[in-house]
Write a protein that holds these residues in place. Structure first.
Motif, PDB file in Angstrom:
ATOM      1  N   HIS A  22      63.390  19.893  33.748  1.00  0.00           N
ATOM      2  CA  HIS A  22      62.669  20.715  33.678  1.00  0.00           C
ATOM      3  C   HIS A  22      61.661  19.788  31.673  1.00  0.00           C
ATOM      4  O   HIS A  22      63.074  19.196  31.279  1.00  0.00           O
ATOM      5  N   PHE A  23      60.470  19.684  31.860  1.00  0.00           N
ATOM      6  CA  PHE A  23      59.972  19.154  31.007  1.00  0.00           C
ATOM      7  C   PHE A  23      59.061  20.145  30.271  1.00  0.00           C
ATOM      8  O   PHE A  23      58.108  21.147  31.026  1.00  0.00           O
ATOM      9  N   ILE A  24      58.679  20.234  28.895  1.00  0.00           N
ATOM     10  CA  ILE A  24      57.971  20.952  28.111  1.00  0.00           C
ATOM     11  C   ILE A  24      57.021  19.938  27.582  1.00  0.00           C
ATOM     12  O   ILE A  24      56.801  18.954  27.248  1.00  0.00           O
ATOM     13  N   LEU A  25      55.355  20.328  28.235  1.00  0.00           N
ATOM     14  CA  LEU A  25      54.498  19.485  27.695  1.00  0.00           C
ATOM     15  C   LEU A  25      53.085  19.992  26.889  1.00  0.00           C
ATOM     16  O   LEU A  25      52.340  19.381  26.681  1.00  0.00           O
ATOM     17  N   ASP A  26      53.548  20.408  26.063  1.00  0.00           N
ATOM     18  CA  ASP A  26      53.150  21.063  24.436  1.00  0.00           C
ATOM     19  C   ASP A  26      52.547  19.329  24.374  1.00  0.00           C
ATOM     20  O   ASP A  26      51.227  19.647  23.722  1.00  0.00           O
ATOM     21  N   ASP A  27      53.713  18.690  23.705  1.00  0.00           N
ATOM     22  CA  ASP A  27      53.230  17.170  23.752  1.00  0.00           C
ATOM     23  C   ASP A  27      52.722  16.528  24.347  1.00  0.00           C
ATOM     24  O   ASP A  27      53.998  16.241  24.338  1.00  0.00           O
ATOM     25  N   ASN A  28      51.697  16.300  25.045  1.00  0.00           N
ATOM     26  CA  ASN A  28      52.552  15.554  25.520  1.00  0.00           C
ATOM     27  C   ASN A  28      52.016  13.859  25.672  1.00  0.00           C
ATOM     28  O   ASN A  28      52.222  13.058  26.520  1.00  0.00           O
ATOM     29  N   ASP A  29      51.887  13.308  24.156  1.00  0.00           N
ATOM     30  CA  ASP A  29      51.905  12.506  23.819  1.00  0.00           C
ATOM     31  C   ASP A  29      53.369  11.712  24.563  1.00  0.00           C
ATOM     32  O   ASP A  29      53.563  10.196  24.600  1.00  0.00           O
ATOM     33  N   ASP A  30      54.501  12.237  24.281  1.00  0.00           N
ATOM     34  CA  ASP A  30      55.398  11.417  25.355  1.00  0.00           C
ATOM     35  C   ASP A  30      55.514  11.456  26.818  1.00  0.00           C
ATOM     36  O   ASP A  30      56.560  10.228  27.034  1.00  0.00           O
ATOM     37  N   PHE A  31      54.729  11.419  27.334  1.00  0.00           N
ATOM     38  CA  PHE A  31      54.499  11.247  29.035  1.00  0.00           C
ATOM     39  C   PHE A  31      52.906  10.518  29.188  1.00  0.00           C
ATOM     40  O   PHE A  31      53.462   9.632  29.884  1.00  0.00           O
ATOM     41  N   TYR A  32      52.191  10.770  28.666  1.00  0.00           N
ATOM     42  CA  TYR A  32      50.904  10.456  29.069  1.00  0.00           C
ATOM     43  C   TYR A  32      50.485   9.096  28.075  1.00  0.00           C
ATOM     44  O   TYR A  32      50.753   8.689  27.289  1.00  0.00           O
ATOM     45  N   TYR A  33      49.755   7.865  29.035  1.00  0.00           N
ATOM     46  CA  TYR A  33      49.183   7.053  28.886  1.00  0.00           C
ATOM     47  C   TYR A  33      47.516   6.468  29.215  1.00  0.00           C
ATOM     48  O   TYR A  33      47.453   7.680  29.766  1.00  0.00           O
ATOM     49  N   PHE A  34      46.790   6.998  28.613  1.00  0.00           N
ATOM     50  CA  PHE A  34      45.537   6.251  29.054  1.00  0.00           C
ATOM     51  C   PHE A  34      44.585   5.633  28.488  1.00  0.00           C
ATOM     52  O   PHE A  34      44.747   4.775  27.517  1.00  0.00           O
ATOM     53  N   ASP A  35      44.210   4.659  29.517  1.00  0.00           N
ATOM     54  CA  ASP A  35      44.198   3.418  29.599  1.00  0.00           C
ATOM     55  C   ASP A  35      42.183   3.312  30.000  1.00  0.00           C
ATOM     56  O   ASP A  35      41.189   4.068  30.976  1.00  0.00           O
ATOM     57  N   LYS A  36      41.548   3.586  28.816  1.00  0.00           N
ATOM     58  CA  LYS A  36      39.767   2.837  28.298  1.00  0.00           C
ATOM     59  C   LYS A  36      38.927   2.515  29.411  1.00  0.00           C
ATOM     60  O   LYS A  36      37.871   2.617  29.817  1.00  0.00           O
ATOM     61  N   THR A  68      60.290  20.483  37.371  1.00  0.00           N
ATOM     62  CA  THR A  68      59.888  21.884  36.908  1.00  0.00           C
ATOM     63  C   THR A  68      58.832  21.462  35.253  1.00  0.00           C
ATOM     64  O   THR A  68      59.277  20.741  34.327  1.00  0.00           O
ATOM     65  N   MET A  69      57.697  21.716  34.945  1.00  0.00           N
ATOM     66  CA  MET A  69      56.983  21.143  33.840  1.00  0.00           C
ATOM     67  C   MET A  69      55.955  22.703  33.201  1.00  0.00           C
ATOM     68  O   MET A  69      55.044  24.052  33.749  1.00  0.00           O
ATOM     69  N   SER A  70      56.696  23.008  31.620  1.00  0.00           N
ATOM     70  CA  SER A  70      56.550  23.719  31.282  1.00  0.00           C
ATOM     71  C   SER A  70      54.516  23.694  30.650  1.00  0.00           C
ATOM     72  O   SER A  70      55.045  22.512  29.433  1.00  0.00           O
ATOM     73  N   THR A  71      54.229  23.888  30.343  1.00  0.00           N
ATOM     74  CA  THR A  71      52.741  24.272  29.669  1.00  0.00           C
ATOM     75  C   THR A  71      51.829  24.918  29.193  1.00  0.00           C
ATOM     76  O   THR A  71      52.457  25.946  29.557  1.00  0.00           O
ATOM     77  N   TYR A  72      51.123  24.269  28.374  1.00  0.00           N
ATOM     78  CA  TYR A  72      50.524  25.229  26.969  1.00  0.00           C
ATOM     79  C   TYR A  72      49.398  24.333  26.793  1.00  0.00           C
ATOM     80  O   TYR A  72      48.834  23.448  26.655  1.00  0.00           O
ATOM     81  N   SER A  73      47.870  25.420  26.677  1.00  0.00           N
ATOM     82  CA  SER A  73      46.318  24.891  27.006  1.00  0.00           C
ATOM     83  C   SER A  73      46.095  25.893  25.946  1.00  0.00           C
ATOM     84  O   SER A  73      45.380  27.152  26.578  1.00  0.00           O
TER      85      SER A  73
END
Length: 137
Positions: free
Chosen positions: A4-18, A59-64
């Motif tokens: 289970h992951f909580i993705l309110d703060d996506n910085d732990d998971f995402y990286y962006f390649d410009k 399972t991913m819990s998200t908030y936006s």
């Protein structure tokens, strides 16, 4: 085993390649991934393509708090989520189209082992854009 992951703060998971406009979500321990390619058509409109795969139950819990109109076309897959805001369970399967106007989104996404999904989305942000565009209708 289920994760289970909580993705309110996506910085732990995402990286962006410009350079290739690609956002990648890699789960720890190689549990799965979500690759998203995003193109900004204007300040208010984005088009994206995403591919998701899970090697384990996730399972991913998200908030936006986004205020936008979303059109999502599921090209293939077997993913599901529970929308806590409207208290509705939904599945995204092949050839499924979903249209949502979102003021706030609280969702739990369910990915079974070997679940996969692929889709195309259009996001229209900024309520002023929608009001201006459709005010003459």
């Amino acid at each position: 085993m289920s994760y289970h992951f909580i993705l309110d703060d996506n910085d732990d998971f995402y990286y962006f390649d410009k350079t290739i406009k690609r956002s990648v979500l890699r789960f720890p321990q190689k549990l799965g991934f979500n690759d998203a390619y995003k193109e900004n058509v204007s300040d208010d409109i984005s088009v994206f393509k995403n591919d998701i795969f899970s090697y384990e139950d996730i399972t991913m819990s998200t908030y936006s708090s986004a205020n936008n109109l979303q059109i999502y076309i599921s090209l293939k897959g077997n993913t599901a989520y529970f929308d806590k805001t409207v208290k509705q369970y939904r599945e995204d399967c092949e050839n499924y189209i979903r249209i949502d106007y979102i003021n706030e989104a609280k969702r739990d996404y369910f990915l079974k082992k070997d679940a996969q999904g692929s889709g195309v989305g259009i996001v229209i942000r900024n309520n002023d854009f929608l009001k201006k565009t459709f005010s003459t209708i």
